[in-house]
Scaffold this active site. Structure first.
Site, PDB file in Angstrom:
ATOM      1  N   ARG A 102      20.897  40.621  33.481  1.00 36.12           N
ATOM      2  CA  ARG A 102      21.013  41.091  32.094  1.00 36.12           C
ATOM      3  C   ARG A 102      22.046  40.302  31.301  1.00 36.12           C
ATOM      4  O   ARG A 102      21.826  39.978  30.134  1.00 36.12           O
ATOM      5  CB  ARG A 102      21.338  42.592  32.076  1.00 36.12           C
ATOM      6  CG  ARG A 102      21.438  43.214  30.687  1.00 36.12           C
ATOM      7  CD  ARG A 102      20.339  42.784  29.744  1.00 36.12           C
ATOM      8  NE  ARG A 102      19.001  42.971  30.266  1.00 36.12           N
ATOM      9  CZ  ARG A 102      17.912  42.435  29.720  1.00 36.12           C
ATOM     10  NH1 ARG A 102      18.023  41.661  28.647  1.00 36.12           N
ATOM     11  NH2 ARG A 102      16.727  42.650  30.248  1.00 36.12           N
ATOM     12  N   LYS A 137      32.778  35.283  11.342  1.00 37.21           N
ATOM     13  CA  LYS A 137      31.866  36.428  11.278  1.00 37.21           C
ATOM     14  C   LYS A 137      31.006  36.445  12.542  1.00 37.21           C
ATOM     15  O   LYS A 137      29.808  36.168  12.519  1.00 37.21           O
ATOM     16  CB  LYS A 137      31.014  36.353  10.011  1.00 37.21           C
ATOM     17  CG  LYS A 137      31.834  36.463   8.741  1.00 37.21           C
ATOM     18  CD  LYS A 137      30.988  36.294   7.492  1.00 37.21           C
ATOM     19  CE  LYS A 137      31.847  36.373   6.230  1.00 37.21           C
ATOM     20  NZ  LYS A 137      31.055  36.171   4.995  1.00 37.21           N
ATOM     21  N   LYS A 169      43.040  32.684   1.669  1.00 36.76           N
ATOM     22  CA  LYS A 169      41.915  33.159   0.885  1.00 36.76           C
ATOM     23  C   LYS A 169      42.409  33.983  -0.308  1.00 36.76           C
ATOM     24  O   LYS A 169      43.614  34.116  -0.518  1.00 36.76           O
ATOM     25  CB  LYS A 169      40.970  33.956   1.779  1.00 36.76           C
ATOM     26  CG  LYS A 169      40.296  33.071   2.844  1.00 36.76           C
ATOM     27  CD  LYS A 169      39.431  33.874   3.777  1.00 36.76           C
ATOM     28  CE  LYS A 169      38.205  34.459   3.101  1.00 36.76           C
ATOM     29  NZ  LYS A 169      37.254  33.418   2.656  1.00 36.76           N
ATOM     30  N   GLU A 202      41.507  28.558  -0.488  1.00 38.61           N
ATOM     31  CA  GLU A 202      40.297  28.939  -1.218  1.00 38.61           C
ATOM     32  C   GLU A 202      40.540  28.876  -2.723  1.00 38.61           C
ATOM     33  O   GLU A 202      41.589  29.284  -3.221  1.00 38.61           O
ATOM     34  CB  GLU A 202      39.885  30.363  -0.827  1.00 38.61           C
ATOM     35  CG  GLU A 202      38.659  30.870  -1.564  1.00 38.61           C
ATOM     36  CD  GLU A 202      38.308  32.296  -1.187  1.00 38.61           C
ATOM     37  OE1 GLU A 202      37.691  32.476  -0.125  1.00 38.61           O
ATOM     38  OE2 GLU A 202      38.684  33.221  -1.936  1.00 38.61           O
ATOM     39  N   ASP A 224      34.618  28.299  -3.251  1.00 39.40           N
ATOM     40  CA  ASP A 224      33.935  29.542  -2.911  1.00 39.40           C
ATOM     41  C   ASP A 224      33.120  30.110  -4.073  1.00 39.40           C
ATOM     42  O   ASP A 224      33.648  30.343  -5.164  1.00 39.40           O
ATOM     43  CB  ASP A 224      34.969  30.573  -2.453  1.00 39.40           C
ATOM     44  CG  ASP A 224      34.327  31.804  -1.848  1.00 39.40           C
ATOM     45  OD1 ASP A 224      33.494  31.637  -0.941  1.00 39.40           O
ATOM     46  OD2 ASP A 224      34.661  32.911  -2.276  1.00 39.40           O
TER      47      ASP A 224
END
Length: 285
Positions: A102, A137, A169, A202, A224
């Site tokens: 698995r 992410k 950011k 950013e 961005d």
């Protein structure tokens, strides 16, 4: 970026924790009905089309579970695959094969899906100077696998985590009191701590890019959520003073146009957070 030794430790932790989670005090299904000395053989059957990833990881899982298991590879990571292909055979203790099954399938299905999606972006950007990057992410606990899959698919890794690169950011900038203050504080912090980390900042508009460019030592500017035209203007404004990265909702359909604006990188969280596992099976033979 993290060192090869750090990456190896991450992979070891993933295997150890996954086996702990899945096996616990024993694979009682196999222990109940399969003799301890039974020997078996299984094949990894491909049931979809894409890019194979995770074979190196699978071999490590098998060897962790049982060093006596023998793996015969018919393919390698990065190979194009289609339904009906066989990636490898594994032979040895039937109980051991089933104990590892698995984890091997879960990892390879997800890694192959990520490599496949990454490769579609790589092909889309072919002929430009722009490279595709992943992001943070990722699925908690298996980031190393997902970033490994991006590399197999032909993409490049962004920073691995919060500790291996500075990325200022919008929230960092706002909490710090502005771009210049955030950059200055960061440089002072790095000097005080004796750290040598690259700095990415950013920008939300062209005015912020102008302000960023007043500071030396910036590795990359993150452009961005800019339009195509704004991105072209940003690249002209930066004019090679540092590297450029486009991000923010960039899709396979829009990636080429952003690349043609002249950015060095495009980052996409979708490489790891929006994929469907490639269908694979481990079948006894």
């Amino acid at each position: 970026m993290i060192s090869p030794d750090q990456f190896e430790k991450e992979i070891e932790l993933i295997i150890t924790n996954a086996i702990r989670e899945d096996v616990g005090d024993g694979d009682h299904s196999s222990l109940a009905c399969i003799p301890k000395n039974a020997i078996g053989k299984a094949k990894l059957l491909i049931k979809g089309q894409g890019i194979l990833a995770g074979l190196d990881f699978a071999e490590r899982v098998f060897k962790y579970v049982d060093p006596e298991l023998m793996i015969q590879r018919l393919m390698k990571d990065g190979d194009p695959i289609q339904r009906g292909d066989i990636a490898f055979f594994v032979e040895g203790s039937s109980q051991s094969i089933l104990k590892a099954e698995r984890l091997v399938l879960n990892a390879m299905q997800r890694m192959s899906a990520i490599a496949t999606k990454t490769n579609t972006f790589v092909q889309k950007l072919e002929g430009t100077n722009t490279k595709i990057l992943d992001t943070r992410k990722t699925t908690p606990g298996i980031r190393a696998l997902e970033k490994w899959a991006v590399k197999i698919g032909g993409g490049e890794n962004h920073r691995f985590a919060l500790y291996d690169m500075i990325m200022l950011k919008d929230n960092h900038i706002d909490f710090a009191g502005g771009i210049t203050k955030a950059i200055d504080k960061t440089k002072s912090y790095l000097k005080e701590k004796g750290l040598n980390l690259k700095i990415i900042v950013e920008a939300r508009n062209l005015e912020e890019i102008k302000e960023i460019l007043k500071s030396d030592g910036i590795y990359r500017i993150l452009i961005d959520n800019f339009s195509f035209e704004e991105t072209r203007q940003a690249v002209e404004l930066i004019n090679g003073k540092c590297l450029t990265e486009s991000s923010g909702g960039i899709t396979l359909e829009t990636a080429r146009t952003y690349a043609e604006c002249g950015v060095d990188y495009i980052s996409s969280g979708a490489l790891t957070h929006s994929i469907y596992n490639l269908d694979l099976s481990l079948k006894a033979v």
